[in-house]
Design a protein around this motif. Structure first.
Motif, mmCIF file in Angstrom:
data_model
loop_
_atom_site.group_PDB
_atom_site.id
_atom_site.type_symbol
_atom_site.label_atom_id
_atom_site.label_comp_id
_atom_site.label_asym_id
_atom_site.label_seq_id
_atom_site.Cartn_x
_atom_site.Cartn_y
_atom_site.Cartn_z
ATOM 1 N N ALA A 94 0.833 -1.212 0.000
ATOM 2 C CA ALA A 94 0.000 0.000 0.000
ATOM 3 C C ALA A 94 0.868 1.262 0.000
ATOM 4 N N GLU A 95 1.976 1.220 0.759
ATOM 5 C CA GLU A 95 2.906 2.360 0.784
ATOM 6 C C GLU A 95 3.582 2.538 -0.582
ATOM 7 N N LEU A 96 3.985 1.395 -1.187
ATOM 8 C CA LEU A 96 4.626 1.467 -2.508
ATOM 9 C C LEU A 96 3.655 1.983 -3.575
ATOM 10 N N LEU A 97 2.369 1.734 -3.373
ATOM 11 C CA LEU A 97 1.330 2.260 -4.276
ATOM 12 C C LEU A 97 1.103 3.763 -4.062
ATOM 13 N N ASN A 98 1.738 4.293 -3.002
ATOM 14 C CA ASN A 98 1.623 5.717 -2.676
ATOM 15 C C ASN A 98 0.170 6.100 -2.383
ATOM 16 N N ASN A 99 -0.512 5.194 -1.657
ATOM 17 C CA ASN A 99 -1.920 5.386 -1.258
ATOM 18 C C ASN A 99 -2.873 5.461 -2.452
ATOM 19 N N THR A 100 -2.452 4.942 -3.628
ATOM 20 C CA THR A 100 -3.346 4.869 -4.794
ATOM 21 C C THR A 100 -3.769 3.409 -4.970
ATOM 22 N N GLY A 101 -4.551 3.119 -6.005
ATOM 23 C CA GLY A 101 -4.933 1.732 -6.303
ATOM 24 C C GLY A 101 -5.605 1.059 -5.131
ATOM 25 N N LYS A 102 -5.425 -0.263 -5.052
ATOM 26 C CA LYS A 102 -6.065 -1.006 -3.951
ATOM 27 C C LYS A 102 -5.296 -2.279 -3.640
ATOM 28 N N VAL A 103 -5.159 -2.549 -2.347
ATOM 29 C CA VAL A 103 -4.628 -3.833 -1.886
ATOM 30 C C VAL A 103 -5.785 -4.582 -1.238
ATOM 31 N N VAL A 104 -6.158 -5.719 -1.808
ATOM 32 C CA VAL A 104 -7.188 -6.572 -1.198
ATOM 33 C C VAL A 104 -6.447 -7.619 -0.365
ATOM 34 N N SER A 105 -6.678 -7.581 0.951
ATOM 35 C CA SER A 105 -5.932 -8.436 1.885
ATOM 36 C C SER A 105 -6.859 -9.496 2.473
ATOM 37 N N LEU A 106 -6.513 -10.758 2.243
ATOM 38 C CA LEU A 106 -7.372 -11.859 2.705
ATOM 39 C C LEU A 106 -6.757 -12.578 3.897
ATOM 40 N N ASP A 107 -7.619 -13.011 4.810
ATOM 41 C CA ASP A 107 -7.199 -13.940 5.859
ATOM 42 C C ASP A 107 -8.413 -14.736 6.323
ATOM 43 N N ASN B 5 -8.010 -2.983 1.634
ATOM 44 C CA ASN B 5 -9.358 -3.522 1.813
ATOM 45 C C ASN B 5 -9.218 -4.953 2.324
ATOM 46 N N ALA B 6 -9.398 -5.135 3.635
ATOM 47 C CA ALA B 6 -9.176 -6.456 4.255
ATOM 48 C C ALA B 6 -10.487 -7.236 4.328
ATOM 49 N N LYS B 7 -10.416 -8.527 3.929
ATOM 50 C CA LYS B 7 -11.627 -9.368 3.901
ATOM 51 C C LYS B 7 -11.360 -10.711 4.562
ATOM 52 N N VAL B 8 -12.357 -11.215 5.292
ATOM 53 C CA VAL B 8 -12.277 -12.577 5.828
ATOM 54 C C VAL B 8 -12.612 -13.541 4.698
ATOM 55 N N LEU B 9 -11.603 -14.310 4.268
ATOM 56 C CA LEU B 9 -11.824 -15.242 3.163
ATOM 57 C C LEU B 9 -10.693 -16.266 3.134
ATOM 58 N N ASP B 10 -11.048 -17.514 2.960
ATOM 59 C CA ASP B 10 -10.065 -18.577 2.763
ATOM 60 C C ASP B 10 -9.551 -18.456 1.331
ATOM 61 N N SER B 11 -8.270 -18.157 1.174
ATOM 62 C CA SER B 11 -7.738 -17.899 -0.172
ATOM 63 C C SER B 11 -7.788 -19.142 -1.062
ATOM 64 N N ARG B 12 -8.012 -20.315 -0.482
ATOM 65 C CA ARG B 12 -8.215 -21.519 -1.305
ATOM 66 C C ARG B 12 -9.508 -21.422 -2.106
#
Length: 448
Positions: free
Chosen positions: A270-283, A305-312
């Motif tokens: 997210a920092e490398l994106l310079n607060n642009t775009g989107k990082v979808v974070s799953l756990d 954007n953090a979401k509860v999701l099994d990445s499988r």
């Protein structure tokens, strides 16, 4: 709360870690807060807990020569003998007489005169006769296992994968103290500004050895500063920082972090994106998603954007070609982070590696079609096991002929790391830079 003696606390903590199969780093931090330990006591407790776990098999080898085999000894007594012997063998600043006195006092308080006499007798015997020599062990695998305090199966496995000498170097380097490093948040400050500001808080920090945005604590704890709370930096190992660099992040991109907790790599992206775009974070777990959100908020990041999701099951929730880049920082055996979680050496088994490789395959298979043609899939682990690393990549490429190793990975790695990049992957062993062991592979999806 009544003040607790650091050595007695260490003994109780070691019992709890063994009996509850708890992570030493998490339990240690909890107890330091719980018992409101002063800095000096917290430092001794940390040294005793980590040191004793790291050297457990070596200490047990020494103790076995002074204990009657038939005697059933309580776990707390074994832990007391281990921490006492650890101090006698590995800590120069504490005189043996002080170690013996403390050990006998704890034994009297927690047990009875017979236990106090046993503890006193064993430690005085060691003092008088000296330690048995590890060099006398004939079998080289067993000798290395005792010397580096690693299970024989792990020595054998690493020796078969890397050769005997490298295996011994890996395991020996894991006995060294872990450094505390942090990634400076360039959206809020610069490395020189962070170092200068930390000095005002009594923390001595220097520039990192590998990554431009890294700093290393020479004195003091970075996490206990107001600058940490203000989001100036994130505690992260330098080899872990390399993972996000491998993604070759460009502003405005949509990036999936498939196994994101506790959020170190998501927030770096997210920092490398310079607060642009989107990082979808799953756990998988809600409480871990909250950890990611808390980190993003502390760092002032609006694009996570953090979401509860099994990445499988990721392919069921996102359409094909959804992301420019995908990171799979896969669940793994963790043999690269033994310095920070030394109990891993004793609790993980070869069967665990088999079940983990099954999970790794499922995650990769699920996210593969979500990468846009021409996009990158980065696979990383904090292990040094080849079955979870190189072999996993070979398997994936065999199953997915629309991907190929990205040979430009070398260009994105810091200069010191480039010598270890081969084709499109890099294996950092812990002895290279005194960092965690990490594996990173960059795979590019072909444009059909």
């Amino acid at each position: 709360m009544k003040k607790r003696n650091a050595r007695e606390l260490a003994m109780d903590l070691l019992v709890a870690i063994e009996e509850k199969q708890a992570y030493s780093n998490l339990l240690l931090n909890t107890w330091i807060d719980k018992y409101k330990l002063e800095q000096k006591d917290a430092a001794l407790l940390t040294e005793l807990v980590y040191g004793t776990i790291q050297r457990k098999l070596t200490l047990d080898y020494y103790l076995s020569h002074f204990l009657e085999k038939k005697k059933k000894i309580s776990n707390w007594v074994i832990q007391l003998l281990r921490i006492s012997l650890y101090q006698m063998v590995y800590l120069d600043r504490i005189p043996d007489r002080a170690v013996l006195y403390e050990a006998v006092e704890i034994a009297k308080k927690r047990g009875h005169k017979g236990i106090a006499a046993l503890v006193n007798g064993v430690l005085r015997n060691i003092q008088r006769k000296g330690l048995p020599t590890i060099k006398d062990i004939q079998d080289p695998i067993e000798r290395t296992a005792v010397k580096t305090s690693a299970p024989k199966w792990l020595v054998e496995r690493l020796a078969s994968q890397y050769g005997f000498e490298t295996a011994e170097n890996i395991l020996s380097s894991q006995l060294l103290h872990a450094k505390q490093t942090a990634r400076v948040n360039k959206l809020k400050t610069t490395v020189p500004q962070a170092i200068a500001a930390l000095e005002k808080e009594g923390i001595k920090a220097v520039k990192g050895k590998l990554v431009d945005e890294a700093i290393e604590a020479v004195k003091g704890n970075l996490a206990n500063t107001s600058l940490y709370q203000k989001g100036w930096f994130t505690i992260q190992d330098e080899s872990s920082m390399l993972v996000s660099l491998a993604l070759h992040v460009k502003e405005g991109e949509q990036i999936l972090d498939a196994c994101a907790a506790p959020g170190g790599k998501s927030t770096h992206i997210a920092e490398l994106l310079n607060n642009t775009g989107k990082v979808v974070s799953l756990d998988l777990h809600e409480h871990k998603i909250q950890l990611i959100e808390k980190q993003a908020s502390r760092l002032g990041l609006l694009n996570v954007n953090a979401k509860v999701l099994d990445s499988r099951n990721a392919s069921e929730h996102f359409p094909p070609n959804s992301f420019d880049k995908i990171l799979v920082d896969a669940p793994c055996s963790g043999f690269g982070v033994i310095r920070k979680k030394p109990e891993i050496k004793y609790t993980k088994t070869e069967e665990d590696i088999l079940s983990l490789t099954s999970v790794q395959k499922k995650i990769l298979a699920s996210v593969a079609d979500l990468v846009k043609p021409g996009g990158l899939l980065v696979y990383s682990t904090c292990t040094i096991d080849k079955q979870e690393n190189e072999e996993m990549i070979k398997y994936f490429l065999k199953e997915h002929d629309d991907f190929q190793l990205d040979e430009t990975l070398k260009d994105r790695m810091p200069e010191k790391v480039r010598q270890y990049v081969e084709n499109g992957f890099v294996q950092i062993l812990p002895q290279y830079f005194n960092t965690d062991g990490f594996f990173i592979a960059a795979l590019r999806r072909k444009v059909q």
